[in-house]
Motif scaffolding. Structure first.
Motif, PDB file in Angstrom:
ATOM      1  N   PHE A  39      58.427  37.931  14.466  1.00  0.00           N
ATOM      2  CA  PHE A  39      57.029  38.165  14.818  1.00  0.00           C
ATOM      3  C   PHE A  39      56.864  39.393  15.714  1.00  0.00           C
ATOM      4  N   GLU A  40      57.918  39.765  16.421  1.00  0.00           N
ATOM      5  CA  GLU A  40      57.808  40.936  17.299  1.00  0.00           C
ATOM      6  C   GLU A  40      57.618  42.212  16.484  1.00  0.00           C
ATOM      7  N   SER A  41      58.390  42.341  15.417  1.00  0.00           N
ATOM      8  CA  SER A  41      58.302  43.539  14.572  1.00  0.00           C
ATOM      9  C   SER A  41      57.378  43.346  13.374  1.00  0.00           C
ATOM     10  N   GLY A  42      57.039  42.082  13.064  1.00  0.00           N
ATOM     11  CA  GLY A  42      56.207  41.811  11.896  1.00  0.00           C
ATOM     12  C   GLY A  42      56.952  41.993  10.591  1.00  0.00           C
ATOM     13  N   ILE A  43      58.265  41.754  10.612  1.00  0.00           N
ATOM     14  CA  ILE A  43      59.097  41.988   9.429  1.00  0.00           C
ATOM     15  C   ILE A  43      59.718  40.680   8.949  1.00  0.00           C
ATOM     16  N   VAL A  44      59.700  40.485   7.628  1.00  0.00           N
ATOM     17  CA  VAL A  44      60.391  39.373   6.981  1.00  0.00           C
ATOM     18  C   VAL A  44      61.600  39.954   6.262  1.00  0.00           C
ATOM     19  N   GLN A  45      62.790  39.409   6.565  1.00  0.00           N
ATOM     20  CA  GLN A  45      64.030  39.911   5.979  1.00  0.00           C
ATOM     21  C   GLN A  45      64.647  38.828   5.104  1.00  0.00           C
ATOM     22  N   ASN A  46      65.003  39.205   3.887  1.00  0.00           N
ATOM     23  CA  ASN A  46      65.689  38.300   2.964  1.00  0.00           C
ATOM     24  C   ASN A  46      66.828  39.080   2.327  1.00  0.00           C
ATOM     25  N   GLY A  47      68.014  38.948   2.903  1.00  0.00           N
ATOM     26  CA  GLY A  47      69.131  39.754   2.421  1.00  0.00           C
ATOM     27  C   GLY A  47      68.831  41.221   2.653  1.00  0.00           C
ATOM     28  N   LYS A  48      68.886  42.004   1.577  1.00  0.00           N
ATOM     29  CA  LYS A  48      68.599  43.440   1.680  1.00  0.00           C
ATOM     30  C   LYS A  48      67.117  43.735   1.529  1.00  0.00           C
ATOM     31  N   ASN A  49      66.346  42.724   1.176  1.00  0.00           N
ATOM     32  CA  ASN A  49      64.904  42.924   0.984  1.00  0.00           C
ATOM     33  C   ASN A  49      64.168  42.770   2.315  1.00  0.00           C
ATOM     34  N   GLU A  50      63.235  43.690   2.546  1.00  0.00           N
ATOM     35  CA  GLU A  50      62.469  43.685   3.793  1.00  0.00           C
ATOM     36  C   GLU A  50      60.981  43.786   3.467  1.00  0.00           C
ATOM     37  N   TYR A  51      60.195  42.911   4.076  1.00  0.00           N
ATOM     38  CA  TYR A  51      58.752  42.896   3.836  1.00  0.00           C
ATOM     39  C   TYR A  51      58.021  43.027   5.166  1.00  0.00           C
ATOM     40  N   HIS A  52      56.981  43.830   5.191  1.00  0.00           N
ATOM     41  CA  HIS A  52      56.175  44.006   6.402  1.00  0.00           C
ATOM     42  C   HIS A  52      54.914  43.153   6.297  1.00  0.00           C
ATOM     43  N   LEU A  53      54.626  42.387   7.334  1.00  0.00           N
ATOM     44  CA  LEU A  53      53.409  41.592   7.386  1.00  0.00           C
ATOM     45  C   LEU A  53      52.238  42.475   7.801  1.00  0.00           C
ATOM     46  N   THR A  54      51.104  42.355   7.087  1.00  0.00           N
ATOM     47  CA  THR A  54      49.898  43.045   7.530  1.00  0.00           C
ATOM     48  C   THR A  54      49.363  42.341   8.778  1.00  0.00           C
ATOM     49  N   ALA A  55      48.371  42.949   9.421  1.00  0.00           N
ATOM     50  CA  ALA A  55      47.812  42.356  10.641  1.00  0.00           C
ATOM     51  C   ALA A  55      47.267  40.963  10.382  1.00  0.00           C
ATOM     52  N   LYS A  56      46.548  40.791   9.263  1.00  0.00           N
ATOM     53  CA  LYS A  56      45.977  39.481   8.936  1.00  0.00           C
ATOM     54  C   LYS A  56      47.079  38.474   8.616  1.00  0.00           C
ATOM     55  N   GLU A  57      48.074  38.893   7.828  1.00  0.00           N
ATOM     56  CA  GLU A  57      49.176  37.997   7.488  1.00  0.00           C
ATOM     57  C   GLU A  57      49.926  37.559   8.748  1.00  0.00           C
ATOM     58  N   HIS A  58      50.117  38.491   9.661  1.00  0.00           N
ATOM     59  CA  HIS A  58      50.812  38.189  10.914  1.00  0.00           C
ATOM     60  C   HIS A  58      50.029  37.142  11.712  1.00  0.00           C
ATOM     61  N   ALA A  59      48.713  37.344  11.829  1.00  0.00           N
ATOM     62  CA  ALA A  59      47.881  36.410  12.600  1.00  0.00           C
ATOM     63  C   ALA A  59      47.906  35.015  11.988  1.00  0.00           C
ATOM     64  N   LEU A  60      47.814  34.940  10.664  1.00  0.00           N
ATOM     65  CA  LEU A  60      47.795  33.641   9.984  1.00  0.00           C
ATOM     66  C   LEU A  60      49.148  32.942  10.099  1.00  0.00           C
ATOM     67  N   LEU A  61      50.225  33.678   9.833  1.00  0.00           N
ATOM     68  CA  LEU A  61      51.553  33.069   9.882  1.00  0.00           C
ATOM     69  C   LEU A  61      51.910  32.649  11.305  1.00  0.00           C
ATOM     70  N   PHE A  62      51.497  33.440  12.290  1.00  0.00           N
ATOM     71  CA  PHE A  62      51.776  33.076  13.681  1.00  0.00           C
ATOM     72  C   PHE A  62      51.033  31.803  14.066  1.00  0.00           C
ATOM     73  N   LYS A  63      49.789  31.669  13.615  1.00  0.00           N
ATOM     74  CA  LYS A  63      49.018  30.450  13.883  1.00  0.00           C
ATOM     75  C   LYS A  63      49.697  29.245  13.244  1.00  0.00           C
ATOM     76  N   LEU A  64      50.166  29.412  12.031  1.00  0.00           N
ATOM     77  CA  LEU A  64      50.869  28.322  11.343  1.00  0.00           C
ATOM     78  C   LEU A  64      52.171  27.977  12.069  1.00  0.00           C
TER      79      LEU A  64
END
Length: 237
Positions: free
Chosen positions: A146-171
């Motif tokens: 949550f600090e960087s807003g990055i989801v890592q799966n092996g070599k794959n890296e995904y960046h959370l948008t501001a809205k996605e970050h807010a929603l996932l953090f609430k969850l």
């Protein structure tokens, strides 16, 4: 708030009158670093030259459309984007939000509403509340930081948008418990969250694409029909 008003804004619209009007009332509100573009080509040139902190995009542009422009921007940047367009159909709004836009305003619009929504986006992105370091946790093979807003799966890296970050953090804050749709909408859009239920569904789908092996059959981010959503996290994780 002064820090927000020092941020760089890019207005992309093929109508000079609209661009200058938006530019004018944003400057009256204290924003001083504003750039303009009238086409996709010019927008990309300005974007890469000045690296704006937020972009306001029209959809109908002379050499393409705002949807393809946003897709191009998302290849290299997670900058907040607000659509300002005459295209008010639900499928256009959902497409724009699904591509990663933070908000969608339909012309004609109230200048004050645009300023409020733009400011709300920038506060969420650039003025996060002071708190202890945000957690890092695991969902199966997915590492969510949550600090960087990055989801890592092996070599794959995904960046959370501001809205996605807010929603996932609430969850995550309410992990293993049901979070109502209203509570999630309020977390992402503030007190003026009414009418965002369909938009919420789009963002939930986008989050699942980043944290689920099979987004159509989620293991972690579950829909609780008629109530909301639940993020399943093992306590040892």
């Amino acid at each position: 708030m002064d820090d927000i008003k020092n941020k760089k804004l890019l207005i992309v619209d093929d109508e000079d009158e609209i661009r200058n009007m938006v530019d004018g009332f944003l400057r009256k509100e204290g924003f001083g670093r504003i750039y303009q573009a009238s086409s996709c080509t010019e927008a990309l040139e300005v974007f890469h030259a000045v690296k704006p902190d937020l972009a306001i995009l029209d959809i109908m542009l002379p050499d393409g459309d705002g949807f393809s422009l946003l897709s191009s921007l998302r290849q290299t940047s997670n900058v907040p984007v607000l659509f300002l367009t005459a295209r008010g159909e639900d499928e256009d709004r959902l497409l724009g939000l699904g591509l990663g836009a933070d908000d969608y305003i339909i012309k004609p619009f109230l200048p004050r509403e645009l300023v409020l929504r733009l400011s709300a986006i920038m506060r969420r992105v650039y003025l996060p509340p002071k708190q202890e370091q945000r957690p890092v946790f695991q969902l199966g093979n997915y590492n969510i930081d949550f600090e960087s807003g990055i989801v890592q799966n092996g070599k794959n890296e995904y960046h959370l948008t501001a809205k996605e970050h807010a929603l996932l953090f609430k969850l995550y804050e309410n992990r293993n418990r049901i979070v109502t749709s209203d509570a999630l909408c309020q977390a992402a859009w503030g007190d003026d969250y009414y009418g965002y239920e369909n938009t919420l569904m789009v963002h939930i789908r986008r989050i699942r694409e980043k944290i689920e092996a099979n987004p159509s059959k989620p293991e972690y981010l579950l829909t609780i029909r008629g109530l909301g959503y639940k993020l399943m996290v093992k306590e040892k994780e």
